[in-house]
Write an enzyme that holds these catalytic residues in place. Structure first.
Site, mmCIF file in Angstrom:
data_model
loop_
_atom_site.group_PDB
_atom_site.id
_atom_site.type_symbol
_atom_site.label_atom_id
_atom_site.label_comp_id
_atom_site.label_asym_id
_atom_site.label_seq_id
_atom_site.Cartn_x
_atom_site.Cartn_y
_atom_site.Cartn_z
ATOM 1 N N SER A 99 0.721 -1.278 -0.066
ATOM 2 C CA SER A 99 -0.076 -0.192 -0.065
ATOM 3 C C SER A 99 0.881 1.289 0.015
ATOM 4 O O SER A 99 2.109 0.962 0.329
ATOM 5 C CB SER A 99 -0.608 0.023 1.240
ATOM 6 O OG SER A 99 0.109 0.400 2.212
ATOM 7 N N ASP A 100 0.379 2.621 -0.575
ATOM 8 C CA ASP A 100 1.065 3.533 -0.295
ATOM 9 C C ASP A 100 1.036 4.067 1.363
ATOM 10 O O ASP A 100 0.208 3.567 1.991
ATOM 11 C CB ASP A 100 0.720 4.813 -1.031
ATOM 12 C CG ASP A 100 1.876 5.799 -1.102
ATOM 13 O OD1 ASP A 100 2.663 5.693 -0.499
ATOM 14 O OD2 ASP A 100 1.687 6.669 -2.239
ATOM 15 N N TYR A 101 1.799 4.920 1.781
ATOM 16 C CA TYR A 101 2.089 5.228 3.046
ATOM 17 C C TYR A 101 0.719 5.527 3.932
ATOM 18 O O TYR A 101 -0.032 6.405 3.333
ATOM 19 C CB TYR A 101 2.766 6.618 3.148
ATOM 20 C CG TYR A 101 3.479 6.958 4.161
ATOM 21 C CD1 TYR A 101 5.079 6.664 4.036
ATOM 22 C CD2 TYR A 101 3.188 7.513 5.313
ATOM 23 C CE1 TYR A 101 5.727 7.015 5.260
ATOM 24 C CE2 TYR A 101 3.860 7.789 6.397
ATOM 25 C CZ TYR A 101 5.242 7.483 6.330
ATOM 26 O OH TYR A 101 6.132 7.936 7.520
ATOM 27 N N SER A 161 -2.095 4.349 3.307
ATOM 28 C CA SER A 161 -3.634 4.504 2.463
ATOM 29 C C SER A 161 -4.514 3.402 2.835
ATOM 30 O O SER A 161 -5.566 3.387 2.490
ATOM 31 C CB SER A 161 -2.941 4.221 0.910
ATOM 32 O OG SER A 161 -2.631 3.022 0.706
#
Ligand code: BGC
Length: 742
Positions: A296-298, A300
């Site tokens: 996942s992005d940071y 997210s």
């Protein structure tokens, strides 16, 4: 022999940094055995078998640990303890080489004994910084971009890094969006080709080579279409556009074997990208058969709560895992809520096994279970040479009235003015956290080449945001005392990149006023822009005799710029993104559809009252110190059978006075289709080197399948009439027409 399992159990001995001679011998033998078994075990079936064994002896909490990633800030005793019990599958963006080695040893000697994967944002170089990705894209040179990524991988691997969160291949049609700097521009084909080159560079010949690092295709998907160019904003993308434009570079990256994907922050048509079963399971896994892992992005995953898509962290964890996000970055919803979700039967534990399997597969492919040696970094000179060549090839000459450039020995004294002339930190651009010093600025390079007595230097402004005018008077005097003024303007590094969207595209601070002031001297002005995004600067270029666009060119940028200004090289870059005349034209991109009322003389056509519809500088545009002409288009056949291919060639001549590179571009238009198609689409490009007076034939062979497009989920090639151009940019070229017949 299952090296992975063996190494996991005996990781202590493998990873001991202060081993005795007997242990060293043992290590060498083990390494050798591992190397042999790695070759033997590298078959997909063996990897899966090894994973079966690992999964069988892991607890649920250990599995959730593998699915968790945290930022690394040193190695506290608490973190050591967590690593020992398998709390984290990955750590990123921190830690010295020694700390990483110690952490790895702890991971392997603990329970479950699975090595960590160390990630880092290695975005455009690691120690030696190459131009920002948007600048690299202006080189249209996949081979050089591959070399730059290879160099970055070697530098990063030497620091114990296994995995980079790059390349970013978000299509960007809106310069307000700060992350356009990290993008490869507006065209899916160019971005896809260059992303593939980066993947090849990062990952090398084999992922398990000590100097290879896993790449990550990000941000999946649609992130670049953030409404109004505001970072993290929602996106609305119909499936046709999603597939033909935004997914395309990701599909190409997948084909080049990218090891991992990162799910984006944005919501896509109302569904957050990190909880999007359609893009992550349907497209990525089922259609494309991706078998690496998705991070996942940071944070997210819990951000799905703010999106209004998940009720609480537990719900977010379930949605993330169910949609196929295997590893959660920074936030801890998976680890915290996984056990309760499984106990209450809200989450199928098979999905957890599947995610862990994807992660372990990449770890095994990287050879992390073996004693992966840390390679030496590449020699500084080698990295600098690649960085300088790439910075040079990314320079785009936008204007050169009366051939004022290149400057000659006769140019006399030079006034160097402006906040970007000597600003090492700003010159390297966004994401340069590990940058080595010794950045070569334009000022330093000009002084070195011209001799300090020929260069008078006045910054005029402290930085690009400065609004004070106290330095203007001395700048004007400097211009008066010189034969030519070189103005270095643009944007500070912090004005582009993540969370750096702008609502204005003009030059920040008092830079335009500085130009007005310096213009009073009447000395010819040359403007060099160093910036992370297209800007609107019409009034500045009207006053300047020449404009050179240098992006944020990295460590060696100044040397490349000085070489171009002084004519050691000719600028040869071409714009990977349209430059608008004014913000009101945004989004503006070359591969748009036609309207029923294309702009024309009539009032009731698609245009503005106050500005032409065309961009200030179109996609693909860039001048040279020489002149190129295109002639003699030839087609192998006017009719091509569906499934066949055709060859389209043209003669490119260097009719000017010096040797130089030209980037020949192939565009196609499908004139009538069951869904309207863009007015032009890039289908090929080639960087040519032509001597003065030389003519070369450039030839593109295109399969009809390459003219396919997505209609919903279906990729179709439709018979019909097509137009094709070979030319210097997206608005010009020699042209032919052909037909695809059933
Ligand atoms: C960015 C990613 C980056 C990650 C890790 C996020 O904020 O969107 O591109 O890879 O942080 O640093």
């Amino acid at each position: 022999m299952e090296c992975a399992t063996f190494a996991g159990k005996n990781g202590g001995q493998f990873g001991n940094l202060h081993a005795k001679p007997t242990a060293i011998m043992f290590r060498i033998i083990c390494l050798w055995l591992c190397a042999i078994s790695a070759i033997w075990a590298a078959t997909p079936a063996e990897i899966e078998k090894t994973i079966d064994g690992l999964l069988a002896r892991m607890t649920l909490q250990e599995k959730l640990g593998q699915m968790s990633q945290n930022a690394m800030t040193g190695l506290s005793s608490e973190l050591k303890e967590e690593i020992r019990r398998g709390r984290w599958g990955s750590l990123f963006n921190g830690g010295t080489l020694a700390e990483k080695a110690e952490a790895q040893q702890l991971a392997r000697s603990g329970k479950p004994g699975i090595p960590l994967i160390f990630g880092q944002d290695v975005i455009h170089g690691y120690k030696i910084i190459v131009p920002i990705p948007l600048g690299q894209a202006a080189s249209w040179n996949p081979e050089l971009i591959r070399q730059a990524a290879r160099m970055a991988a070697r530098e990063a691997a030497a620091d114990g890094i296994h995995w980079t969160f790059a390349p970013m291949m978000d299509i960007a049609r809106d310069p307000r969006w700060g992350r356009i700097a990290e993008s490869l521009g507006e065209d899916p084909y160019l971005a896809g080709e260059l992303a593939m080159a980066m993947v090849r560079g990062f990952q090398g010949e084999s992922l398990s080579a000590p100097d290879s690092i896993a790449a990550c295709a990000k941000h999946y998907v649609g992130y670049g279409a953030a409404e109004a160019g505001r970072d993290y904003n929602s996106t609305w993308i119909p499936e046709t556009v999603l597939r033909n434009i935004y997914l395309e570079p990701f599909r190409m990256a997948r084909e080049s074997g990218v090891a991992t994907f990162m799910s984006a922050f944005n919501s896509l048509n109302g569904i957050p990208a990190s909880g999007n079963e359609f893009t992550l399971r349907e497209v990525l896994r089922r259609e494309w058969g991706f078998d690496g892992f998705v991070v996942s992005d940071y944070t997210s995953i819990p951000e799905m709560i703010q999106h209004g898509f998940a009720a609480n962290p537990k719900d977010a964890a379930r949605k993330g895992i169910e949609s196929g996000v295997d590893m959660e970055m920074v936030s801890t919803s998976y680890y915290d809520s996984g056990p309760a979700l499984v106990a209450s039967k809200q989450l199928d534990p098979k999905l957890i096994d599947q995610s862990v399997r994807n992660i372990l597969r990449v770890k095994l492919r990287l050879g992390l279970f073996e004693d992966r040696p840390v390679p030496p970094p590449p020699p500084d000179a080698e990295a600098r040479s690649v960085a300088q060549r790439l910075a040079a090839e990314s320079l785009v000459l936008l204007k050169n009235e009366g051939n004022i450039l290149p400057l000659t020995a006769k140019s006399g004294r030079v006034a160097v003015i402006g906040p970007m002339a000597d600003s090492p930190d700003n010159q390297v651009g966004t994401w340069a956290m590990n940058a080595a010093g010794n950045v070569v600025t334009p000022l330093a390079a000009l002084r070195e080449r011209l001799g300090a007595d020929r260069v008078v230097w006045i910054p005029g402004l402290r930085d690009t945001r400065d609004r004070t005018r106290s330095g203007f008077e001395t700048a004007l005097q400097a211009a008066r005392s010189a034969d030519v003024s070189l103005l270095f303007l643009g944007e500070d590094a912090s004005l582009s990149g993540e969370a750096a969207s702008r609502a204005y595209l003009d030059l920040p601070g008092a830079q335009e006023d500085l130009v007005d002031e310096v213009a009073k001297a009447g000395t010819p002005m040359v403007v060099v822009f160093l910036a992370g995004r297209p800007l609107t600067f019409h009034s500045v270029s009207e006053k300047a005799r020449a404009v050179l666009w240098a992006w944020h060119p990295g460590t060696m940028g100044g040397a490349a710029i000085a070489d171009a200004l002084l004519g050691t090289i000719s600028p040869s870059g071409k714009l990977p993104v349209s430059f608008p005349r004014t913000l009101g034209q945004v989004p503006i991109y070359y591969n748009h559809l036609n309207t029923g009322r294309p702009p024309g003389d009539d009032k009731y056509t698609s245009k503005y009252l106050d500005v032409p519809v065309t961009p200030e500088y179109p996609f693909g545009y860039g001048l040279s110190y020489t002149k190129f002409t295109y002639a003699n288009p030839k087609l192998s056949a006017a009719q091509v059978k569906l499934g066949g291919s055709f060859t389209f060639s043209a003669e490119v001549s260097n009719t000017g006075g010096r040797d130089a590179d030209e980037i020949a571009q192939l565009y196609v238009r499908d004139l009538v289709a069951s869904e309207a198609r863009p007015v032009r689409e890039l289908k090929g490009f080639r960087r040519l080197h032509l001597k003065a007076g030389e003519t070369q034939t450039v030839e593109f062979t295109v399969k009809t399948g390459e003219l396919a497009f997505y209609k919903g989920a279906r990729r179709v090639t439709e018979p019909g009439t097509f137009q094709a151009w070979i030319g210097p940019d997206s608005t010009a070229g020699v042209q032919v027409q052909f037909e695809i017949v059933p």
